[in-house]
Design a protein around this motif. Structure first.
Motif, PDB file in Angstrom:
ATOM      1  N   LYS A   1       0.836  -1.198   0.000  1.00 33.36           N
ATOM      2  CA  LYS A   1       0.000   0.000   0.000  1.00 33.36           C
ATOM      3  C   LYS A   1       0.870   1.246   0.000  1.00 33.36           C
ATOM      4  O   LYS A   1       1.937   1.274   0.611  1.00 33.36           O
TER       5      LYS A   1
ATOM      6  N   GLU B   1       0.713   5.520   0.495  1.00 35.58           N
ATOM      7  CA  GLU B   1      -0.090   6.655   0.953  1.00 35.58           C
ATOM      8  C   GLU B   1       0.685   7.942   0.784  1.00 35.58           C
ATOM      9  O   GLU B   1       1.910   7.962   0.945  1.00 35.58           O
TER      10      GLU B   1
ATOM     11  N   GLN C   1      -3.418   9.848   2.390  1.00 38.21           N
ATOM     12  CA  GLN C   1      -4.387   9.411   1.380  1.00 38.21           C
ATOM     13  C   GLN C   1      -3.822   8.219   0.610  1.00 38.21           C
ATOM     14  O   GLN C   1      -2.693   8.284   0.102  1.00 38.21           O
ATOM     15  N   GLN C   2      -4.601   7.171   0.508  1.00 40.85           N
ATOM     16  CA  GLN C   2      -4.090   5.995  -0.194  1.00 40.85           C
ATOM     17  C   GLN C   2      -4.068   6.227  -1.700  1.00 40.85           C
ATOM     18  O   GLN C   2      -4.984   6.806  -2.278  1.00 40.85           O
ATOM     19  N   ILE C   3      -2.981   5.771  -2.330  1.00 44.24           N
ATOM     20  CA  ILE C   3      -2.856   5.913  -3.781  1.00 44.24           C
ATOM     21  C   ILE C   3      -3.111   4.562  -4.419  1.00 44.24           C
ATOM     22  O   ILE C   3      -2.535   3.544  -4.022  1.00 44.24           O
ATOM     23  N   ASP C   4      -4.005   4.533  -5.418  1.00 45.15           N
ATOM     24  CA  ASP C   4      -4.303   3.292  -6.141  1.00 45.15           C
ATOM     25  C   ASP C   4      -3.188   3.057  -7.155  1.00 45.15           C
ATOM     26  O   ASP C   4      -2.969   3.865  -8.062  1.00 45.15           O
ATOM     27  N   ILE C   5      -2.474   1.966  -7.011  1.00 42.57           N
ATOM     28  CA  ILE C   5      -1.263   1.793  -7.830  1.00 42.57           C
ATOM     29  C   ILE C   5      -1.176   0.379  -8.409  1.00 42.57           C
ATOM     30  O   ILE C   5      -1.536  -0.602  -7.753  1.00 42.57           O
ATOM     31  N   GLN C   6      -0.743   0.282  -9.674  1.00 42.81           N
ATOM     32  CA  GLN C   6      -0.613  -1.029 -10.337  1.00 42.81           C
ATOM     33  C   GLN C   6       0.686  -1.709  -9.889  1.00 42.81           C
ATOM     34  O   GLN C   6       1.618  -1.040  -9.471  1.00 42.81           O
TER      35      GLN C   6
ATOM     36  N   LYS D   1      -0.017   9.943 -10.448  1.00 44.40           N
ATOM     37  CA  LYS D   1      -0.634   9.381  -9.251  1.00 44.40           C
ATOM     38  C   LYS D   1      -0.012   9.922  -7.967  1.00 44.40           C
ATOM     39  O   LYS D   1      -0.702  10.082  -6.968  1.00 44.40           O
TER      40      LYS D   1
END
Lengths: 225, 472
Positions: free
Chosen positions: A141, A143, A147-152, A201
Motif C-alpha cells: 500500500k 499513501e 491518502q491511499q494511492i491506487d497503484i498497479q 498518481k
C-alpha cells in the motif's frame, strides 16, 4: 566513507573524484596498479573502484593480491571490455561488481551505495518514507499525506525502486534492469511513459513535487521541503 | 620456383616426388629383370641337359651297333672337334675308368659314387653339376649305362652359358642407370606439371597478400584436383571480398550514424561557448550532450551485441523459460507507448509455453519486433502478437496495421544500418532488425517478413523448442 580509486585515465578519474566528493566520499586517486595496491594494503578503505587496464600492475592482479592479503572491502571493477567472458573473469578474481565504460555517473554512484549496503548487511526496511510519501512493502500500500494511492503492480515496483534510492539519481538503464529485469534499453522511451503515469498518481495535486526528471541523466525521488 | 628458395631444396615436393618415383621405378625394373635373368639361366641349363641326353642316346645306339671300339673312335673324334669344352669317360659299372678323354683339363675329377649307385638302382641316367677349381667354370656332367657293364660319362663346360648370362647381366646393370635418370626426369616433369597449379594458387595468394584483392587463379583444366583447389580458392576469395565490401559499406553507414550526434554535440557546445550565455544554456548543453552520447553508446553497444551474437552461440545461456510470460511482460512494458499512439495491442497466446533459451536475448528479440510494430503503425491501428507451437516448432508472429514495407526494400531490412525511406525520419539507429535476425540465427531459427504497402507487415519467427537443434 573512504574510497580508493585506481584509474590511469586522468580525465575520467577527475570527474569520478569530483562526483564522489560531492556525494560525500573521501577519495584517494592512484594512477597505476602498484601505487593502488600499496594504498589498498596500507590504508583502511570502505570501498575501491579499480580499472582493469593499468600501468605496472593490472587491475585483476591488484584485486587478487588484495584478496590474498585479506583485504575484503567491496571492489567495483571499471573496464572498457564488455564481453560476458571479461565480466565473469573480473567477478571470479574477486571483484564484487562490474561496470563498463562508458557509464553514467549516477549508475556508478548507485552501485557503490549498493556495494556498501551489501557489505554492511543493512537490513532492508519493509516500510519506506520519503517526505509525506509512505510505502508498506508487505501490504503493498502507498499513501501520500495519509491518502491511499491506487497503484498497479508494475508502478509499485518502479516507485519502490525510486524510494529505496531516494535522493539519488537513477538512470533509465538502472530502472530497466532493476524493475523490469531487462539488461538493455529499448529505443522508445518506455521508462519516460511509465514515470509520467506514476507522477500523475503521486504528485498530482501536491505543491511539493517528489519525482524529478534530470534531463539526460535520469530521475530522482526526493522531498525538497 | 622463387617462393621455395627460402626452403632447403630437398624439402620440396618437386624434388622428392621425382626421386621417389625414380627409386621405385628402378627397383621394380630390377626385380622384373632379375626374374627374367633367372628364367634365361634355367632355359640355358635345360638346353645343356638336352645336349647331354642327345649325346648319351647317340653313344647308346652306337654301342648297340658297333661295340666299345666304335664308341671310343666316336668320342675321340667328337672331343677333337669340340675342344676343351668337353670331356668323355668310359667306366665299368664299378667305377673303373676304361677310357678318359680331355680329363686333364678337368683336374681328373673323381667318378661320382652316388651317380653309379643311382644307375645301379635302375636310373637310366644321372645329371649333376660339378665345381672344378682347375677348370674355372662349373661343369654339367651326365652318367648313363650304355651296356650292362659299361657306363658312359660326359662333362660339358658351362663356360659359354656363363659368358652369355654375364653379358646379359651387364646389359641389365647398364640399362638400369639410364632408366633411373629417365624415370627421375619423367617424375620431375609430372610433379612440375601437377604442382604448377599449386604454385599458381601460391603466387595468387602472394599477390593478394600484397594488396591485389581482386586477383584470381586461372582455372585452365589441368587435373581435377588442382582445378578443384583453384575453384575453392577463388570461391573463398569471392566470399571474403563480398564480406570486405559489406564491411566497407557498413563502415560508411556507421561513420554517418556516428557523425550526426557528434556534429550536434560539437555544434551546441560551440555556440554555447561563443557569446554570453546563461547557466540554463550550459545546463541545456550538458543535458543534450548526455543524450547524444547515450545515442552513440547505444549504437556501439548494439553493434558489438550483433557481432557477439553472430559469433558465439556458445555464450548463450540456455535455461527453460516461459515465452508467453516474456511476451506478456513485454506488452505491459510497451502498453503506455501504444496507448499514447492509440495503437491497440492484442495477443493470441496459449496459457504457457516453456522453451529453452537465453532470456535476455529473447527479450531483445520480442522488444525489437514489438517496438517496430508500434512505431511504424498508424494512429488507431492494431498490433497482434501471437505464439503457437506446432510439434517441435515454435512460431512467433508480430503483425501490424502500419505503413508496410515497399517490396524492393524487403530484402534489405535485416541489413545493418539499413533504413527504409519512410523510417528515416523516425528516431532509431537502424540496427534493431539486424540484431533480431542475429538472435534468431543464434537460436537456430529463421525470421521471415510479409508486407503489403499501407496495410501492414507480418514478421514470423520460427525456431525449434529445443534451441540446441537447428532448423533445416
Amino acid at each position: 566513507m573512504r574510497l580508493l580509486l585506481v584509474e590511469d585515465d586522468v580525465k575520467i578519474a577527475l570527474f569520478i573524484t569530483k562526483g564522489l566528493r560531492e556525494a560525500g566520499f573521501a577519495v584517494d586517486h592512484m594512477e597505476n596498479g602498484e601505487d593502488g595496491l600499496h594504498m589498498a594494503l596500507n590504508e583502511p578503505y570502505d570501498v575501491a573502484i579499480i580499472d582493469i587496464m593499468l600501468p605496472r600492475i593490472d587491475g585483476l592482479t591488484v584485486i587478487e593480491k588484495m584478496r590474498n592479503s585479506g583485504i575484503n572491502i567491496p571492489v567495483l571493477i571499471l573496464s572498457a571490455k564488455r564481453t560476458v567472458d571479461d565480466r565473469v573473469k573480473g567477478l571470479k578474481t574477486g571483484g564484487d561488481d562490474y561496470l563498463t565504460k562508458p557509464f553514467a555517473f549516477s549508475e556508478l554512484l548507485a552501485r557503490i551505495h549498493a556495494l556498501i549496503r551489501r557489505s554492511a548487511a543493512v537490513s532492508v526496511p519493509t516500510r519506506i518514507e520519503v517526505g509525506d510519501l509512505v510505502m508498506d512493502i508487505h501490504t503493498r500500500k502507498v499513501e501520500r499525506s495519509g491518502q491511499q494511492i491506487d497503484i498497479q503492480p508494475l508502478e509499485f515496483s518502479l516507485l519502490e525502486y525510486l524510494m529505496r534510492n531516494a535522493g539519488q539519481v537513477v538512470s533509465k538503464t538502472m530502472i530497466m534492469e532493476h524493475v523490469w529485469d531487462y539488461n538493455f534499453n529499448p529505443q522508445t522511451n518506455v521508462v519516460e511513459a511509465r514515470i509520467c503515469h506514476l507522477r500523475d498518481k503521486v504528485d498530482r495535486g501536491f505543491e511539493n513535487k517528489l519525482i524529478h526528471t534530470i534531463r539526460g541523466v535520469g530521475y530522482v525521488l526526493k522531498s525538497v521541503a | 620456383m622463387s617462393s621455395n628458395q627460402s626452403h632447403k631444396h630437398r624439402d620440396t615436393l618437386s624434388f622428392r616426388l621425382p626421386l621417389w618415383y625414380a627409386l621405385i621405378f628402378t627397383l621394380t625394373s630390377l626385380l622384373a629383370l632379375s626374374i627374367f635373368y633367372y628364367c634365361i639361366s634355367q632355359i640355358t641349363m635345360g638346353n645343356t641337359d638336352d645336349e647331354l641326353l642327345e649325346e648319351l642316346n647317340e653313344i647308346y645306339v652306337l654301342m648297340q651297333e658297333g661295340g666299345v671300339d666304335q664308341v671310343t673312335v666316336e668320342i675321340v673324334l667328337e672331343a677333337e672337334s669340340e675342344g676343351n669344352g668337353i670331356f668323355y669317360r668310359l667306366l665299368t659299372n664299378d667305377g673303373v675308368v676304361l677310357k678318359a678323354i680331355n680329363m686333364e683339363n678337368y683336374g681328373n675329377v673323381a667318378v661320382s659314387e652316388a651317380a653309379l649307385e643311382g644307375l645301379r638302382g635302375n636310373e637310366k641316367y644321372v645329371i649333376e653339376t660339378l665345381k672344378i677349381p682347375e677348370h674355372g667354370y662349373d661343369v654339367r656332367v651326365i652318367y648313363g649305362a650304355i651296356s650292362p657293364t659299361i657306363v658312359f660319362n660326359m662333362g660339358l663346360s658351362l663356360k659359354d652359358n656363363y659368358k652369355y648370362l654375364g653379358i646379359f647381366r651387364n646389359l641389365i646393370i647398364l640399362l638400369l642407370i639410364p632408366l633411373f635418370f629417365i624415370a627421375a626426369f619423367i617424375g620431375w616433369f609430372l610433379a612440375r606439371h601437377a604442382l604448377k597449379g599449386v604454385e599458381d594458387v601460391t603466387q595468387t595468394a602472394i599477390k593478394i597478400s600484397n594488396g591485389a584483392i581482386d586477383k584470381r587463379v586461372d582455372v585452365k583444366s589441368r587435373f581435377y584436383e588442382i582445378d578443384r583447389l583453384a575453384n575453392t580458392f577463388n570461391g573463398m576469395l569471392d566470399r571474403i571480398q563480398s564480406l570486405i565490401n559489406g564491411m566497407q559499406e557498413m563502415n560508411d553507414n556507421v561513420a554517418h550514424d556516428l557523425r550526426s550526434p557528434l556534429t550536434r554535440i560539437r555544434g551546441l557546445a560551440e555556440i554555447t561557448l561563443i557569446g554570453k550565455k546563461s547557466i540554463e544554456d550550459y545546463s541545456e548543453m550538458a543535458a543534450s550532450t548526455i543524450e547524444e552520447c547515450d545515442k552513440l553508446i547505444a549504437i556501439i553497444n548494439t553493434m558489438l551485441d550483433i557481432t557477439e551474437t553472430e559469433s558465439g552461440v556458445s555464450l548463450f545461456q540456455s535455461e527453460p523459460l516461459d515465452i508467453v510470460e516474456l511476451i506478456v511482460s513485454a506488452c505491459e512494458l510497451f502498453d503506455p507507448i501504444a496507448k499514447e499512439k492509440e495503437v491497440r495491442l492484442t495477443t493470441v497466446l496459449p496459457d504457457r509455453l516453456i522453451i529453452q533459451g537465453d532470456k535476455s536475448k529473447l527479450q531483445r528479440l520480442v522488444t525489437n519486433l514489438l517496438e517496430n510494430a508500434i512505431k511504424y503503425n498508424r494512429q488507431g491501428g492494431t498490433v497482434t502478437i501471437s505464439v503457437k507451437q506446432e510439434n517441435q516448432l515454435v512460431n512467433l508472429q508480430v503483425e501490424d496495421t502500419g505503413l508496410g514495407i515497399p517490396e524492393e526494400e524487403l530484402p534489405h531490412i535485416f541489413e545493418r544500418f539499413y533504413r527504409c525511406d519512410r523510417s528515416r525520419s523516425q528516431a532509431g539507429i537502424g540496427l534493431g532488425l539486424s540484431l533480431a535476425k542475429a538472435i534468431v540465427k543464434a537460436f537456430g531459427g529463421e525470421i521471415r517478413v510479409q508486407s503489403t504497402l499501407n496495410q501492414g507487415s507480418l514478421f514470423t519467427v520460427s525456431f525449434l523448442i529445443d534451441s540446441k537443434r537447428t532448423l533445416k
